[in-house]
Write a protein that holds these residues in place. Structure first.
Motif, PDB file in Angstrom:
ATOM      1  N   ALA A  14      14.338  14.338  -1.201  1.00 35.79           N
ATOM      2  CA  ALA A  14      14.402  15.553  -0.374  1.00 35.79           C
ATOM      3  C   ALA A  14      14.363  16.789  -1.250  1.00 35.79           C
ATOM      4  N   LYS A  17      17.699  19.408   1.630  1.00 36.46           N
ATOM      5  CA  LYS A  17      18.523  18.226   1.852  1.00 36.46           C
ATOM      6  C   LYS A  17      19.110  18.108   3.251  1.00 36.46           C
ATOM      7  N   TYR A  18      19.260  16.859   3.663  1.00 34.53           N
ATOM      8  CA  TYR A  18      20.067  16.511   4.842  1.00 34.53           C
ATOM      9  C   TYR A  18      21.475  16.238   4.349  1.00 34.53           C
ATOM     10  N   TRP A  19      22.423  17.022   4.786  1.00 37.10           N
ATOM     11  CA  TRP A  19      23.833  16.705   4.485  1.00 37.10           C
ATOM     12  C   TRP A  19      24.675  17.141   5.665  1.00 37.10           C
ATOM     13  N   SER A 114      18.373   3.027   0.634  1.00 37.56           N
ATOM     14  CA  SER A 114      18.535   2.865   2.082  1.00 37.56           C
ATOM     15  C   SER A 114      17.334   3.456   2.820  1.00 37.56           C
ATOM     16  N   SER A 146      19.655   4.749   8.420  1.00 38.02           N
ATOM     17  CA  SER A 146      20.051   5.701   7.380  1.00 38.02           C
ATOM     18  C   SER A 146      19.203   6.928   7.656  1.00 38.02           C
ATOM     19  N   GLY A 147      19.853   8.078   7.796  1.00 35.67           N
ATOM     20  CA  GLY A 147      19.113   9.273   8.207  1.00 35.67           C
ATOM     21  C   GLY A 147      17.820   9.460   7.429  1.00 35.67           C
ATOM     22  N   SER A 148      17.940   9.455   6.094  1.00 33.19           N
ATOM     23  CA  SER A 148      16.777   9.774   5.263  1.00 33.19           C
ATOM     24  C   SER A 148      15.658   8.742   5.393  1.00 33.19           C
ATOM     25  N   ARG A 151      12.288   9.655   7.059  1.00 29.65           N
ATOM     26  CA  ARG A 151      11.230  10.370   6.323  1.00 29.65           C
ATOM     27  C   ARG A 151      10.336   9.409   5.555  1.00 29.65           C
ATOM     28  N   SER A 200      27.280   8.163   1.379  1.00 27.04           N
ATOM     29  CA  SER A 200      26.742   9.346   2.049  1.00 27.04           C
ATOM     30  C   SER A 200      27.149   9.336   3.515  1.00 27.04           C
ATOM     31  N   HIS A 204      28.700  12.666   5.089  1.00 25.06           N
ATOM     32  CA  HIS A 204      28.037  13.407   6.171  1.00 25.06           C
ATOM     33  C   HIS A 204      29.032  13.848   7.251  1.00 25.06           C
ATOM     34  N   MET A 251      23.890  22.368  -1.487  1.00 28.14           N
ATOM     35  CA  MET A 251      24.458  21.146  -0.894  1.00 28.14           C
ATOM     36  C   MET A 251      25.612  20.629  -1.749  1.00 28.14           C
ATOM     37  N   ASP A 293      20.460  13.974  -5.273  1.00 28.11           N
ATOM     38  CA  ASP A 293      20.959  13.436  -4.001  1.00 28.11           C
ATOM     39  C   ASP A 293      22.447  13.104  -4.137  1.00 28.11           C
ATOM     40  N   ALA A 294      22.903  12.113  -3.379  1.00 30.00           N
ATOM     41  CA  ALA A 294      24.322  11.773  -3.427  1.00 30.00           C
ATOM     42  C   ALA A 294      24.591  10.856  -4.618  1.00 30.00           C
TER      43      ALA A 294
HETATM   44  O1  PMV Z   1      20.314   8.981   4.619  1.00 28.64           O
HETATM   45  P1  PMV Z   1      21.562   9.034   3.873  1.00 28.64           P
HETATM   46  O2  PMV Z   1      22.740   8.765   4.705  1.00 28.64           O
HETATM   47  O3  PMV Z   1      21.522   8.134   2.650  1.00 28.64           O
HETATM   48  O4  PMV Z   1      21.760  10.527   3.330  1.00 28.64           O
HETATM   49  C1  PMV Z   1      20.927  11.125   2.395  1.00 28.64           C
HETATM   50  C2  PMV Z   1      21.540  12.360   1.853  1.00 28.64           C
HETATM   51  C3  PMV Z   1      20.871  12.984   0.652  1.00 28.64           C
HETATM   52  O5  PMV Z   1      20.179  12.021  -0.115  1.00 28.64           O
HETATM   53  C4  PMV Z   1      21.957  13.578  -0.225  1.00 28.64           C
HETATM   54  C5  PMV Z   1      19.924  14.105   1.041  1.00 28.64           C
HETATM   55  C6  PMV Z   1      18.631  13.709   1.681  1.00 28.64           C
HETATM   56  O6  PMV Z   1      18.163  14.494   2.519  1.00 28.64           O
HETATM   57  O7  PMV Z   1      18.042  12.669   1.332  1.00 28.64           O
END
Ligand code: PMV
Length: 353
Positions: A14, A17-19, A114, A146-148, A151, A200, A204, A251, A293-294
């Protein structure tokens, strides 16, 4: 018996970022939109095989050789099982499903296994169950794991629209531009392969609830998502680099401002930050941009012209033993051939070593 279906997908990085998620019900609905680029499967990838068969009595998922325990209440495993059940119910499939997934990079180290894992799994299940779902629906399903991951359903440059609907139907990713649009490189500096202390999915929820800085992040991140998409369309590296670095810093500031504080970057991450700023100021413009990222591992985005120099600079900042790999931008998930499959003809997992 539908046979064994194997899909391959790459993680994404990203740039905005998604957070922070606005729901706690397994839908992974973000507070803000995000923008990413999908990495190249030749460098970083997840391969996932699925088999559906009445002879398989219970759904089972193996990741990197380990059977995932479904009875221990692990949230990530529950989310995976939930999506498997949802897709199975769409396909009226009888019997169990066996999933075997393998990453070629360390899981849990901020390298988004993920994301590629979720994308590869929904892609393979879509084929195995003959669901014929389009990319948007696959993106919604991957998001629930997993949110990301939503994408990684697309290659190239991708935007995840946060959406506003409580059910999440409008929270999906879309391609901004294909990989051929702009040749960028991600110089990945693996400074630690150990798993993160705060997942993460926990972070979140913690940050939006406890960080006072988070409120101002939301407006900024939405503006950054617009700005990054525009910079990508214009192939404007100067602007994209500025946004990516500022967004990552912002972030991580909200993470540190959480209670209890969440710290992902380490001393080595900071060496990368300093080295990139030093290079950019030497050039008098941005030739590289870092984003984290995280986890502590750095992604340094640059153009092919500066790839070698960025790698050398990172090596001198981190020491000769630093593990550095460079990835181009790549395509979305695809089905792969028999030689990659991780389930044999007698429906046994091929776990490797
Ligand atoms: O999809 P998750 O829950 O692994 O969250 C991803 C969070 C970040 O990697 C920190 C940012 C992002 O947008 O990928």
């Amino acid at each position: 018996m539908n046979g064994v279906y194997t899909a391959i997908a790459a993680p994404n990085i990203a740039l905005v970022k998604y957070w922070g998620k606005r729901d706690d019900s397994g839908l992974n609905l973000p507070y803000n939109s995000s923008v990413s680029m999908t990495l190249h499967q030749n460098t970083v990838r997840t391969v996932t095989s699925v088999a559906l068969d009445p002879e398989i009595k219970r759904d089972a998922v193996y990741v990197d050789g380990k059977l995932q325990n479904t009875s221990r209440g692990d949230e990530k495993v529950n989310l995976i099982m939930g999506v498997i059940r949802e897709m199975k119910s769409m396909g009226n499939s009888e019997g169990g499903v066996l999933v075997v997934s393998r990453n070629n990079f360390p899981a849990g180290s901020g390298l988004a296994s993920s994301a590629s894992g979720g994308a590869a799994l929904v892609f393979a299940l879509n084929e195995a169950l003959s669901l014929h779902l389009d990319s948007r629906r696959l993106s919604v399903l991957a998001r629930k794991m997993s949110g990301s991951a939503c994408r990684s359903i697309f290659g190239g440059f991708v935007r995840w629209n946060r959406g506003t609907s409580p059910g999440g139907e409008d929270s999906y990713a879309e391609q901004i531009a294909p990989p051929s649009h702009w040749e960028l490189i991600d110089v990945i500096c693996i400074v630690s392969a150990s798993s993160k202390k705060v997942s993460s999915s926990a972070g979140h929820l913690i940050t939006p609830k406890t960080s006072v800085l988070y409120k101002s992040r939301l407006e900024l991140a939405e503006r950054n998502a617009e700005g990054a998409a525009g910079a990508i369309e214009e192939r404007d590296f100067e602007t994209l680099a500025e946004i990516a670095m500022a967004d990552s810093n912002n972030m991580h500031a909200t993470m540190l401002d959480s209670w209890p504080p969440i710290k992902y970057m380490n001393e080595k991450s900071w060496k990368v930050v300093e080295a990139v700023h030093e290079m950019n100021s030497r050039y008098g413009r941005n030739i590289a941009a870092y984003t984290f990222d995280a986890g502590p591992n750095a992604h340094v985005i640059t153009t092919p012209k500066y790839e070698k120099e960025v790698e050398d600079e990172m090596r001198s900042a981190l020491g000769e033993r630093a593990r550095i790999l460079a990835s181009h931008i790549g395509d979305g998930p695809r089905l792969t051939n028999k030689k990659d499959r991780l389930i044999d003809d007698s429906l046994q997992p091929i776990l490797g070593n």
